[in-house]
Scaffold this motif. Sequence first.
Motif: not given
Length: 151
Positions: A65-93
């Motif tokens: 999606t290019g939404d770089v804030l999504r990890p911050m929004r989701l981290r506390s709502r997801l199980p600890s082993g669930f991985r959040l991986l960028s699929g957008d090279d331009a915004t991966a960092l």
Amino acid sequence: MLSVVPYYNKPMQIGIHAHFQAIADSSALPIILHDIPSRTIRELSDDTLVSLSQSRQFIGLRDGTGDVLRPMRLRSRLPSGFRLLSGDDATALAFVANGGDGCISTISNVAPELCQAIFSNCRQGRLQSARYLQNRLAPLNAALAKESRLP
């Protein structure tokens, strides 16, 4: 298995959930969900993602999606082993700097050592170094993006 949000028929979130559940029911493989609304016309909503993540079979998200804030929004709502991986090279960092776990990258197939160095610098808190290296990839990112838009 990497499985994309269904495309073409523009399903509602309940249909997207049913799509992924049907895939999970037909396989024992672990599944990484792939959200790329620029290609599918539908996004995988945060609520649908959280619901799916409650099954151990869904192990991560490739977020295009290019939404770089999504990890911050989701981290506390997801199980600890669930991985959040960028699929957008331009915004991966920025995605990783905001709590993402990494990137399933197109450009890493061309410049794997440089991508590894960016990720490593980011994880070690050396964001200025990571940003410098990311900027070295900018021309390559632009060329790959242009190539993907050709007929």
